[in-house]
Write a protein that holds these residues in place. Structure first.
Motif, short mmCIF file in Angstrom:
data_model
loop_
_atom_site.label_atom_id
_atom_site.label_comp_id
_atom_site.label_asym_id
_atom_site.label_seq_id
_atom_site.Cartn_x
_atom_site.Cartn_y
_atom_site.Cartn_z
N GLY A 169 0.79 -1.23 0.00
CA GLY A 169 0.00 0.00 0.00
C GLY A 169 0.82 1.27 0.00
O GLY A 169 0.25 2.36 -0.14
N TRP A 170 2.14 1.16 0.15
CA TRP A 170 2.98 2.35 0.20
C TRP A 170 4.13 2.23 -0.79
O TRP A 170 4.72 1.15 -0.94
N ASP A 171 4.46 3.34 -1.42
CA ASP A 171 5.54 3.36 -2.41
C ASP A 171 6.36 4.63 -2.26
O ASP A 171 5.86 5.66 -1.76
N GLU A 172 7.59 4.57 -2.69
CA GLU A 172 8.40 5.78 -2.73
C GLU A 172 7.73 6.81 -3.64
O GLU A 172 7.19 6.47 -4.69
N GLY A 173 7.74 8.05 -3.19
CA GLY A 173 7.12 9.13 -3.95
C GLY A 173 5.71 9.46 -3.51
O GLY A 173 5.17 10.51 -3.90
N ASP A 174 5.07 8.59 -2.69
CA ASP A 174 3.71 8.88 -2.22
C ASP A 174 3.69 10.17 -1.40
O ASP A 174 4.51 10.35 -0.49
N PRO A 175 2.75 11.09 -1.68
CA PRO A 175 2.58 12.26 -0.82
C PRO A 175 1.86 11.87 0.46
O PRO A 175 0.85 11.16 0.42
N VAL A 176 2.38 12.30 1.60
CA VAL A 176 1.84 11.85 2.88
C VAL A 176 1.74 12.98 3.89
O VAL A 176 2.47 13.97 3.84
N LEU A 177 0.80 12.80 4.80
CA LEU A 177 0.64 13.60 6.01
C LEU A 177 1.08 12.70 7.16
O LEU A 177 0.81 11.50 7.15
N MET A 178 1.76 13.27 8.16
CA MET A 178 2.31 12.46 9.24
C MET A 178 1.62 12.73 10.57
O MET A 178 1.59 13.88 11.03
N ALA A 179 1.04 11.71 11.17
CA ALA A 179 0.52 11.84 12.53
C ALA A 179 1.70 11.99 13.48
O ALA A 179 2.72 11.31 13.33
N ALA A 180 1.56 12.87 14.45
CA ALA A 180 2.70 13.25 15.29
C ALA A 180 2.79 12.41 16.55
O ALA A 180 2.89 12.92 17.66
N GLY A 181 2.77 11.10 16.39
CA GLY A 181 2.90 10.26 17.56
C GLY A 181 3.14 8.81 17.17
O GLY A 181 2.90 8.41 16.03
N ARG A 182 3.64 8.03 18.13
CA ARG A 182 3.84 6.60 17.90
C ARG A 182 3.64 5.86 19.22
O ARG A 182 3.72 6.46 20.31
N ALA A 183 3.35 4.60 19.12
CA ALA A 183 3.19 3.77 20.30
C ALA A 183 4.55 3.51 20.94
O ALA A 183 5.58 3.42 20.24
N CYS A 184 4.56 3.37 22.27
CA CYS A 184 5.83 3.16 22.97
C CYS A 184 6.40 1.77 22.72
O CYS A 184 7.61 1.56 22.78
N GLY A 185 5.52 0.79 22.46
CA GLY A 185 5.98 -0.58 22.22
C GLY A 185 6.31 -1.36 23.47
O GLY A 185 6.70 -2.54 23.39
#
Length: 347
Positions: A78-94
């Motif tokens: 579902g993802w490729d180099e060159g895709d325009p993206v918006l980034m959510a500003a968070g991640r799970a701690c894991g």
């Protein structure tokens, strides 16, 4: 490229400089994004001024970003180099109990925030989890869309999720910068009535009226609460959104609530706050709700709303600056120079 330009903030000396640093390398599950635009937020000022700390000795600020995928840490459907993206500003701690049990990222008990717990996007490139990416339309204006990742998504989540604003409910919005201006637009889109905007700066009050507020009030007036009640037929506000959370605004917003009204603290400040006597507060049935951030699903919905013309971002970006002028952008926001909605950096 082996190196890139990035704004690095030293949390011990509280100094920031644009310097050359290594281009980060994405691991499996991550993407390297070439940054197209990144906003300057009041929480970035909180980092720089020291009242929103980072646990890192040095960090790259910036958490409202768009760009194009430059590389993936591993092939990702579902993802490729060159895709325009918006980034959510968070991640799970894991590491927390919910992460270990495999719960979705939004259920993490100790979420890590971009630009505080890991490097942000005041840089030419940034590494983010693929799970934080939202794909944008190919024709999207990446400067305008960048502000979705906080200036729009945080008030959207506060109003639709935390406050659960319903159509025809009255709402008051304290603070008409980036969050507050978009809160007015979102409340209007959801059918709030009336919408009362409050800010001490005349220009921002005028702007709030232009984007959808029914009334705009200087909150420094002695009769502010009385005026709010008059404008709501004596009832008070169903919802109060405090986008500044200062010692003067929180009790005022609480006092302006109707019985069973909801006060949402959307802003972040170092101020101690008081809500008044407990018995009066309890008898009124008021609810005070803290709010932070948004979900990836919120971003996906906002992208659709903008793409289909339901939400207008044409007046959301007040100034665009290159990375080497990020200090000017920070100063303009801190000093309210030009009463900006959002100042955006283009690395």
């Amino acid at each position: 490229m082996e190196t890139m330009k990035a704004a690095r903030f030293d949390t011990e000396t509280t100094t920031m400089e644009v310097t050359d640093v290594p281009v980060p390398v994405p691991r499996p599950g991550e993407a390297l994004v070439k940054v197209a635009a990144c906003g300057i937020c009041h929480s970035d000022l909180g980092l720089i001024e020291g009242y929103i700390p980072s646990p890192l000795p040095a960090v790259t600020p910036g958490h409202e970003a768009t760009g194009h995928i430059a590389a993936l840490g591993a092939p990702t459907p579902g993802w490729d180099e060159g895709d325009p993206v918006l980034m959510a500003a968070g991640r799970a701690c894991g590491r927390c109990a919910d992460c270990v049990r495999g719960h979705p990222m939004d259920d993490c008990l100790n979420p890590e925030i971009m630009a505080f717990h890991y490097d942000g996007a005041w840089a030419e490139y940034v590494v983010v989890p693929v799970a934080a990416l939202v794909k944008l339309p190919r024709e999207a204006d990446l400067v305008n869309y960048a502000v979705l990742a906080d200036a729009v998504s945080t008030p959207y989540a506060a109003i639709t999720g935390t406050a659960r604003l319903a159509a025809a409910e009255s709402v008051g919005i304290w603070g008409l910068g980036g969050l507050g201006t978009h809160a007015v637009q979102i409340a209007r889109m959801l059918g709030a009535a009336p919408i009362i905007a409050l800010d001490p700066i005349e220009e921002t009050r005028a702007r709030a009226l232009e984007v959808g507020a029914d009334h705009a009030i200087d909150p420094r007036g002695e009769d502010t609460v009385r005026r709010i009640r008059e404008l709501t037929d004596g009832r008070g506000l169903d919802v109060a959104i405090d986008g500044v959370a200062r010692s003067a605004t929180v009790p005022q917003a609480n006092a302006a609530l109707a019985r069973h009204g909801r006060l949402v603290l959307m802003g972040v400040s170092p101020d101690p706050v008081e809500l008044g006597r407990e018995d009066v507060f309890a008898l009124s049935g008021h609810r005070v709700l803290g709010h932070l951030g948004y979900t990836r699903r919120d971003l996906e919905r906002l992208v659709r709303l903008v793409h289909h013309g339901r939400l207008d971002l044409s007046r959301s970006v007040s100034e665009v600056l290159p990375l080497d002028r990020v200090h000017d952008g920070v100063r303009h926001l801190a000093e309210h120079e030009g009463t900006p909605v959002r100042i955006v950096i283009r690395p």
